[in-house]
Write a protein that holds these residues in place. Structure first.
Motif, short mmCIF file in Angstrom:
data_model
loop_
_atom_site.label_atom_id
_atom_site.label_comp_id
_atom_site.label_asym_id
_atom_site.label_seq_id
_atom_site.Cartn_x
_atom_site.Cartn_y
_atom_site.Cartn_z
N SER A 48 0.84 -1.19 0.00
CA SER A 48 0.00 0.00 0.00
C SER A 48 0.88 1.25 0.00
CB SER A 48 -0.90 0.01 1.23
OG SER A 48 -0.13 0.24 2.40
N VAL A 49 0.24 2.41 -0.15
CA VAL A 49 0.96 3.68 -0.09
C VAL A 49 1.69 3.81 1.24
CG1 VAL A 49 0.66 6.18 0.02
CG2 VAL A 49 -0.56 4.86 -1.71
N ARG A 201 -0.59 7.92 -4.69
CA ARG A 201 -1.03 6.77 -5.48
C ARG A 201 0.08 5.72 -5.47
NH1 ARG A 201 -5.01 7.93 -9.50
NH2 ARG A 201 -5.73 10.10 -9.40
N ASP A 202 -0.32 4.45 -5.31
CA ASP A 202 0.70 3.40 -5.30
C ASP A 202 1.39 3.29 -6.66
OD1 ASP A 202 -1.59 2.48 -6.48
OD2 ASP A 202 -1.66 0.57 -5.42
N TYR A 203 0.64 3.46 -7.75
CA TYR A 203 1.25 3.41 -9.07
C TYR A 203 2.27 4.55 -9.23
CZ TYR A 203 -2.64 0.29 -10.34
OH TYR A 203 -3.54 -0.74 -10.39
N SER A 204 1.94 5.73 -8.72
CA SER A 204 2.85 6.87 -8.82
C SER A 204 4.13 6.60 -8.06
CB SER A 204 2.18 8.14 -8.30
OG SER A 204 1.03 8.46 -9.04
N GLN A 205 4.03 5.99 -6.89
CA GLN A 205 5.20 5.68 -6.08
C GLN A 205 6.18 4.79 -6.86
OE1 GLN A 205 3.39 3.90 -2.59
NE2 GLN A 205 3.70 5.77 -1.41
N LYS A 245 -6.68 5.31 -16.34
CA LYS A 245 -6.77 4.99 -14.92
C LYS A 245 -5.42 4.99 -14.20
CE LYS A 245 -11.24 4.12 -15.00
NZ LYS A 245 -12.22 4.94 -14.25
N VAL A 246 -4.34 4.71 -14.95
CA VAL A 246 -3.03 4.53 -14.30
C VAL A 246 -2.01 5.56 -14.78
CG1 VAL A 246 -1.11 2.93 -13.90
CG2 VAL A 246 -3.47 2.07 -14.02
N PRO A 249 -2.88 9.73 -14.68
CA PRO A 249 -2.90 10.26 -13.31
C PRO A 249 -1.54 10.21 -12.63
CG PRO A 249 -4.78 8.80 -13.69
CD PRO A 249 -3.87 8.65 -14.86
N CYS A 250 -0.75 9.17 -12.91
CA CYS A 250 0.58 9.06 -12.31
C CYS A 250 1.48 10.20 -12.78
CB CYS A 250 1.21 7.72 -12.67
SG CYS A 250 0.58 6.31 -11.77
N GLU A 253 0.43 13.50 -11.23
CA GLU A 253 0.79 13.62 -9.82
C GLU A 253 2.30 13.81 -9.65
OE1 GLU A 253 -0.27 11.56 -5.55
OE2 GLU A 253 0.07 10.22 -7.27
#
Length: 387
Positions: A48-49, A201-205, A245-246, A249-250, A253
């Motif tokens: 998770s984040v 966002r977890d994807y951004s991380q 969706k991914v 937004p990544c 951010e």
């Protein structure tokens, strides 16, 4: 950080890395150095984040212990290490949760990572502690090199104990994992702690860490299928859904919250998107971006129209001479570069850009190129530990 007990005395200079008295505290570094061969980066459990922020906080605390020296193996501490983490340094809440009459400094910080709200109760932290332990479990498969008949297999919880009390998470790190967290010689990602922690966002991380690996090169080309694997987003089969969706937004951010600026171009094969080309810059260097783009275009043109058009034997002969003159690759690595045309052409490109001053190398040219041509793929093999 504190220790449960003192570290057992062992020969070798590296043991001094862990000779920290209980009254001493490691400073929280502004830069995180994340070992690429540690399976927290690609765990079978989706982190998770908050999980990643805990992990990065601990790595930032361990920055003074980390080393790229591979001449001597790091020792294993006698006991687990213990970290006390203020939870308000981990949480991201919506900016509108801040009261309008808040102090301006608090407002600025809240927009970056958020403030702690009253909705977070002890039961919330109990769940966080339990998930953090469960998600940190990795498999171990260690084969003794001296005696192949000795084999130890099993599992380790990297964070065997997690407690919450009075606004702090107390996170224990298994002593057997400490050398893996501190060894940087096999490759690592280096990035700004505050920028990484600001991402919600977890994807951004995950994407931010990967992009930072290629800041020196200012570009990253990757197959769409491979990026989905890295981001743990394989459920998005259609590219349009993945982009909406991914990916989009990544990028938005990362550009808004972090120290880097990224653009993405799609490379199609037929009508389908096959590869993504990321351009990556530090925001502080953005003013010089047009000149860098022009120089890069000129170098790319030179490579495509002259050097890479040479026949394969001639390219191999030129590279062999360059390897002997400027680099210290192992014999096996040199053989692989000369034998595989994709590696050969990538080496030519990187060497040409280094010579022409387009790349800023923080390590040595050999180590930098090796990290790109011979990347360490996390998650494909069990973690090997010496114990």
């Amino acid at each position: 950080m504190k220790r449960e007990t003192s570290i057992a005395a062992k020969p070798g200079a590296q043991i001094k890395l862990f000779e920290i008295e209980s009254t001493q505290f490691l400073r929280l570094a502004s830069v995180v150095q994340e070992p690429l061969d540690l399976l927290l980066a690609k765990n079978k459990h989706k982190l998770s984040v908050i999980d990643r922020r805990v992990y990065w906080y601990i790595l930032a605390k361990m920055g003074e212990l980390q080393t790229a020296n591979r001449d001597e193996p790091l020792p294993i501490p006698a006991e687990n290490l213990v970290f006390s983490i203020p939870v308000r340094d981990l949480y991201l809440t919506k900016p509108d949760a801040v009261s309008l009459d808040e102090d301006p400094a608090v407002k600025r910080k809240s927009k970056q990572r958020g403030i702690l709200t009253n909705k977070l109760t002890y039961s919330n932290f109990e769940a966080i502690a339990q998930q953090l332990i469960e998600k940190s479990i990795i498999t171990v498969d260690h084969m003794d090199i001296v005696d192949p008949t000795k084999r130890k297999v099993g599992a380790i919880a990297i964070f065997p104990r997690v407690f919450y009390e009075n606004g702090h998470l107390e996170v224990h790190v298994d002593r057997l994992i400490v050398p893996a967290m501190c060894t940087l010689g096999k490759g690592y990602a280096k990035f700004k702690r505050e920028s990484a922690m600001s991402l919600g966002r977890d994807y951004s991380q995950i994407l931010y860490v990967r992009l930072c690996r290629f800041l020196d090169l200012h570009q990253w080309r990757i197959k769409l299928s491979d990026l989905k694997e890295i981001l743990e987003a394989t459920s998005y089969e259609r590219y349009s859904n993945f982009k909406q969706k991914v990916l989009a937004p990544c990028i938005e951010e990362i550009n808004q919250r972090t120290d880097i600026y990224v653009e993405c171009k799609e490379v199609r094969v037929g009508r389908a998107v096959d590869t993504l080309h990321f351009s990556i810059y530090l925001k502080q260097d953005k003013t010089n971006q047009p000149n860098q783009k022009q120089l890069r275009q000129e170098i790319d043109t030179d490579l495509r129209e002259s050097i890479l058009t040479l026949n394969l034997p001639l390219r191999q002969a030129n590279v062999q001479a360059i390897l002997a003159k400027r680099y210290t690759f192992s014999a096996a690595q040199q053989k692989a570069i000369l034998a595989e045309e994709t590696k050969l052409d990538k080496f030519i490109e990187l060497d040409y850009k280094i010579v022409n001053g387009l790349l800023k190398i923080k390590t040595t040219p050999t180590r930098y190129i090796a990290s790109i041509i011979f990347p360490i793929k996390t998650g494909e093999a069990p973690l090997k530990l010496n114990f």
